[in-house]
Design an enzyme around this catalytic site. Structure first.
Site, PDB file in Angstrom:
ATOM      1  N   ASP A  92      14.451  -4.235 -50.514  1.00 49.29           N
ATOM      2  CA  ASP A  92      15.811  -4.679 -50.433  1.00 49.29           C
ATOM      3  C   ASP A  92      16.662  -3.483 -50.581  1.00 49.29           C
ATOM      4  O   ASP A  92      17.550  -3.467 -50.196  1.00 49.29           O
ATOM      5  CB  ASP A  92      16.091  -5.837 -51.437  1.00 49.29           C
ATOM      6  CG  ASP A  92      15.173  -6.876 -50.992  1.00 49.29           C
ATOM      7  OD1 ASP A  92      15.374  -7.551 -50.075  1.00 49.29           O
ATOM      8  OD2 ASP A  92      14.430  -7.323 -52.005  1.00 49.29           O
ATOM      9  N   GLU A 111       3.687  -9.079 -54.549  1.00 48.51           N
ATOM     10  CA  GLU A 111       3.912  -7.713 -54.110  1.00 48.51           C
ATOM     11  C   GLU A 111       3.508  -6.591 -55.054  1.00 48.51           C
ATOM     12  O   GLU A 111       3.041  -5.502 -54.778  1.00 48.51           O
ATOM     13  CB  GLU A 111       5.294  -7.671 -53.654  1.00 48.51           C
ATOM     14  CG  GLU A 111       5.375  -8.569 -52.379  1.00 48.51           C
ATOM     15  CD  GLU A 111       6.905  -8.692 -51.821  1.00 48.51           C
ATOM     16  OE1 GLU A 111       7.147  -8.804 -50.693  1.00 48.51           O
ATOM     17  OE2 GLU A 111       7.782  -8.485 -52.940  1.00 48.51           O
ATOM     18  N   LYS A 129      18.838   0.213 -46.117  1.00 48.92           N
ATOM     19  CA  LYS A 129      18.150  -0.116 -47.363  1.00 48.92           C
ATOM     20  C   LYS A 129      18.153   1.068 -48.498  1.00 48.92           C
ATOM     21  O   LYS A 129      17.872   1.029 -49.299  1.00 48.92           O
ATOM     22  CB  LYS A 129      16.837  -0.457 -47.455  1.00 48.92           C
ATOM     23  CG  LYS A 129      16.394  -1.636 -46.271  1.00 48.92           C
ATOM     24  CD  LYS A 129      16.895  -3.137 -46.796  1.00 48.92           C
ATOM     25  CE  LYS A 129      16.643  -4.127 -46.068  1.00 48.92           C
ATOM     26  NZ  LYS A 129      15.384  -4.729 -45.712  1.00 48.92           N
TER      27      LYS A 129
HETATM   28  C1  5RP Z   1      10.110  -9.908 -50.179  1.00 46.91           C
HETATM   29  C2  5RP Z   1      10.365  -8.591 -50.283  1.00 46.91           C
HETATM   30  C3  5RP Z   1      10.783  -7.872 -48.872  1.00 46.91           C
HETATM   31  O1  5RP Z   1      10.014  -6.961 -48.828  1.00 46.91           O
HETATM   32  C4  5RP Z   1      12.463  -7.497 -48.998  1.00 46.91           C
HETATM   33  O2  5RP Z   1      13.163  -8.752 -49.437  1.00 46.91           O
HETATM   34  C5  5RP Z   1      12.594  -7.011 -47.679  1.00 46.91           C
HETATM   35  O3  5RP Z   1      12.665  -8.081 -46.986  1.00 46.91           O
HETATM   36  P1  5RP Z   1      13.004  -7.715 -45.187  1.00 46.91           P
HETATM   37  O4  5RP Z   1      11.976  -6.732 -44.483  1.00 46.91           O
HETATM   38  O5  5RP Z   1      13.007  -9.159 -44.565  1.00 46.91           O
HETATM   39  O6  5RP Z   1      14.399  -7.029 -45.376  1.00 46.91           O
HETATM   40  O7  5RP Z   1      10.570  -8.067 -51.255  1.00 46.91           O
HETATM   41  O8  5RP Z   1       9.696 -10.504 -51.660  1.00 46.91           O
END
Ligand code: 5RP
Length: 229
Positions: A92, A111, A129
């Site tokens: 994120d 994760e 990001k």
């Molecule tokens: C899920 C996560 C994702 O990796 C993070 O939210 C990024 O998501 P996206 O690739 O849809 O932007 O940590 O728990």
């Protein structure tokens, strides 16, 4: 945070995913993250598997497991793995020092286990990001339900404003049967200290600060691929 449109962002997610998949070799055990960016990588891995790439994988969520299986990727039981060769996941927020906030999709606990087991923990992102300081995105905290109020209050003691995550007016329940508190600490001066402080709260299963566990971030920005390591 850079402002970009959705089509551009998806193109960047795809480019970062394709760059990461190039690091996967025959025989690897691959950790699969969760989210829209990782989905591009899983689909590409599925294509490669159909073309003959021999891998086994561990999934960080039920939805990732279902997607991977539907593409013919063999899934191993994460609970019995002592090593993962390479993992691919999204984030994120990240900083150039490879500190992350993860857990927007609620899969942070698995994760984090996958990243911890990985020899090569790769994060893939679009350019939006990248931040100078973590914290514009709230820190997701996975909490065991019977410790909810205790953990909520402890987060408050640490200066965080917590909100119980709900989606479509329903309390969000993780794949592990737990709750998520999204904690706003403002911009975080010392993510490592906050991570350590959060780790000391009983009943807190995992939080979304990923410190010192990422090997590299592959970021796509317009037509460039930039690797931070
Ligand atoms: C899920 C996560 C994702 O990796 C993070 O939210 C990024 O998501 P996206 O690739 O849809 O932007 O940590 O728990």
């Amino acid at each position: 945070m850079a402002t970009i449109d959705k089509t551009q962002q998806d193109a960047e997610k795809l480019a970062a995913a394709l760059a990461a998949v190039k690091f996967v070799k025959d025989g690897d055990v691959v950790g699969l993250g969760t989210g829209s960016t990782t989905t591009f990588a899983i689909k590409e891995l599925g294509k490669r598997v159909k073309e003959g790439l021999k891998i086994k994988a561990a999934a960080s969520s039920i939805r990732t497991e279902e997607l991977a299986k539907s593409l013919g990727i063999e899934i191993l039981d994460l609970g019995f793995l002592s090593k993962i060769d390479i993992s691919i996941d999204g984030a994120d927020e990240f900083t150039e020092s490879l500190d992350l906030i993860k857990g927007g999709g609620g899969a942070l606990f698995r994760e984090k286990i996958i990243a911890s087991l990985s020899k090569n923990a790769i994060i893939i992102t679009d350019a939006s990001k990248k931040v100078k300081k973590l914290g514009a995105f709230t820190v997701p905290v996975e909490v065991i339900p019977l410790a909810y109020q205790y953990v909520f209050d402890q987060i408050n003691e640490l200066g965080g404003k917590g909100v119980l995550r709900s989606v479509d007016n329903k309390t969000f329940i993780t794949d592990n049967g737990n709750l998520i508190i999204d904690a706003d600490f403002g911009l975080i001066d010392d993510p490592e200290k906050l991570s350590t402080d959060l780790n000391q709260i009983n009943g807190l299963l995992a939080h979304g600060l990923f410190i010192n566990i990422t090997s590299k971030v592959i970021m796509s920005e317009e037509t460039d691929i930039i690797i931070f390591e």
